[in-house]
Design an enzyme around this catalytic site. Sequence first.
Site, PDB file in Angstrom:
ATOM      1  N   SER A  43      62.780  64.975  77.553  1.00  0.00           N
ATOM      2  CA  SER A  43      64.114  65.271  78.073  1.00  0.00           C
ATOM      3  C   SER A  43      64.250  66.757  78.390  1.00  0.00           C
ATOM      4  O   SER A  43      64.901  67.131  79.363  1.00  0.00           O
ATOM      5  CB  SER A  43      65.173  64.856  77.055  1.00  0.00           C
ATOM      6  OG  SER A  43      65.120  63.471  76.839  1.00  0.00           O
ATOM      7  N   HIS A 103      62.098  56.434  77.043  1.00  0.00           N
ATOM      8  CA  HIS A 103      63.073  55.788  76.151  1.00  0.00           C
ATOM      9  C   HIS A 103      63.293  54.334  76.571  1.00  0.00           C
ATOM     10  O   HIS A 103      63.355  53.441  75.729  1.00  0.00           O
ATOM     11  CB  HIS A 103      64.416  56.532  76.198  1.00  0.00           C
ATOM     12  CG  HIS A 103      64.363  57.953  75.709  1.00  0.00           C
ATOM     13  ND1 HIS A 103      64.871  59.007  76.417  1.00  0.00           N
ATOM     14  CD2 HIS A 103      63.853  58.482  74.558  1.00  0.00           C
ATOM     15  CE1 HIS A 103      64.699  60.135  75.736  1.00  0.00           C
ATOM     16  NE2 HIS A 103      64.077  59.844  74.608  1.00  0.00           N
ATOM     17  N   LYS A 162      76.616  71.515  69.463  1.00  0.00           N
ATOM     18  CA  LYS A 162      75.465  71.536  70.399  1.00  0.00           C
ATOM     19  C   LYS A 162      75.845  70.789  71.673  1.00  0.00           C
ATOM     20  O   LYS A 162      75.787  69.567  71.728  1.00  0.00           O
ATOM     21  CB  LYS A 162      74.248  70.878  69.727  1.00  0.00           C
ATOM     22  CG  LYS A 162      72.963  71.666  69.913  1.00  0.00           C
ATOM     23  CD  LYS A 162      71.814  71.099  69.101  1.00  0.00           C
ATOM     24  CE  LYS A 162      71.024  70.068  69.880  1.00  0.00           C
ATOM     25  NZ  LYS A 162      70.017  69.388  69.022  1.00  0.00           N
TER      26      LYS A 162
HETATM   27  P1  ADP Z   1      66.026  63.687  69.453  1.00  0.00           P
HETATM   28  O1  ADP Z   1      66.694  64.947  69.918  1.00  0.00           O
HETATM   29  O2  ADP Z   1      66.810  62.959  68.420  1.00  0.00           O
HETATM   30  O3  ADP Z   1      64.583  63.827  69.103  1.00  0.00           O
HETATM   31  P2  ADP Z   1      65.339  62.451  71.995  1.00  0.00           P
HETATM   32  O4  ADP Z   1      66.350  61.903  72.946  1.00  0.00           O
HETATM   33  O5  ADP Z   1      64.545  63.625  72.427  1.00  0.00           O
HETATM   34  O6  ADP Z   1      66.178  62.710  70.677  1.00  0.00           O
HETATM   35  O7  ADP Z   1      64.332  61.296  71.558  1.00  0.00           O
HETATM   36  C1  ADP Z   1      64.752  60.110  70.957  1.00  0.00           C
HETATM   37  C2  ADP Z   1      63.533  59.327  70.485  1.00  0.00           C
HETATM   38  O8  ADP Z   1      62.732  58.960  71.593  1.00  0.00           O
HETATM   39  C3  ADP Z   1      62.616  60.129  69.572  1.00  0.00           C
HETATM   40  O9  ADP Z   1      62.087  59.244  68.606  1.00  0.00           O
HETATM   41  C4  ADP Z   1      61.541  60.624  70.486  1.00  0.00           C
HETATM   42  O10 ADP Z   1      60.313  60.837  69.795  1.00  0.00           O
HETATM   43  C5  ADP Z   1      61.424  59.482  71.447  1.00  0.00           C
HETATM   44  N1  ADP Z   1      60.950  59.897  72.765  1.00  0.00           N
HETATM   45  C6  ADP Z   1      61.253  61.011  73.457  1.00  0.00           C
HETATM   46  N2  ADP Z   1      60.628  61.036  74.650  1.00  0.00           N
HETATM   47  C7  ADP Z   1      59.892  59.915  74.708  1.00  0.00           C
HETATM   48  C8  ADP Z   1      58.987  59.358  75.659  1.00  0.00           C
HETATM   49  N3  ADP Z   1      58.687  59.984  76.797  1.00  0.00           N
HETATM   50  N4  ADP Z   1      58.413  58.193  75.377  1.00  0.00           N
HETATM   51  C9  ADP Z   1      58.710  57.575  74.225  1.00  0.00           C
HETATM   52  N5  ADP Z   1      59.517  58.031  73.279  1.00  0.00           N
HETATM   53  C10 ADP Z   1      60.106  59.191  73.506  1.00  0.00           C
END
Ligand code: ADP
Length: 150
Positions: free
Chosen positions: A129, A18, A42
């Site tokens: 995550s 992120h 949630k």
């Molecule tokens: P959500 O539950 O809304 O998908 P996340 O926190 O899992 O939220 O992810 C937020 C954004 O970051 C999403 O667009 C996801 O695809 C992206 N994302 C998640 N992990 C990574 C990563 N390792 N590298 C780049 N982008 C990521």
Amino acid sequence: MLKKAIFPGSFDPFTKGHEDIVRRLIPLFDEIVIAIGSHAEKKKYFQEEQMLQHISALFKNESKVRVKIYQGLTVHLAKKEQAQYLIRGLRNTIDFEYESAIAKANQSLYPELETLFITTKPEYSYISSSIVRDIHKNGGNVNEYLPYVI
Ligand code: ADP
């Protein structure tokens, strides 16, 4: 007009993947809002308020970056923030399928908002995550995945 983007997510927790996306957005926009989605039904594993503190500290020297917690629809947040762009990250084809469905729904809810996808750097594409939460739950060290220490 200022170019403003929102980067919404659960960020439970906010990972190096992120962070990399946000850093790559900084030269492209005038303002970037990292928006931590909060859902009453949630419960998060990591505390949202604490996550907000970690992310804010990480970008404290970046005047273009703001962090907030939001409830409700992402398009409503975008309207309220007067953001023209919604940013999502793509790691793989599974992300792509899921993200295109959300982008279509958002497009019909709020056509003025443009969803933009940015692909992950290969070194971060295996970070998720949910894996970080699993490792942490089971007593493993997760600091190599996070841009701050927990
Ligand atoms: P959500 O539950 O809304 O998908 P996340 O926190 O899992 O939220 O992810 C937020 C954004 O970051 C999403 O667009 C996801 O695809 C992206 N994302 C998640 N992990 C990574 C990563 N390792 N590298 C780049 N982008 C990521």
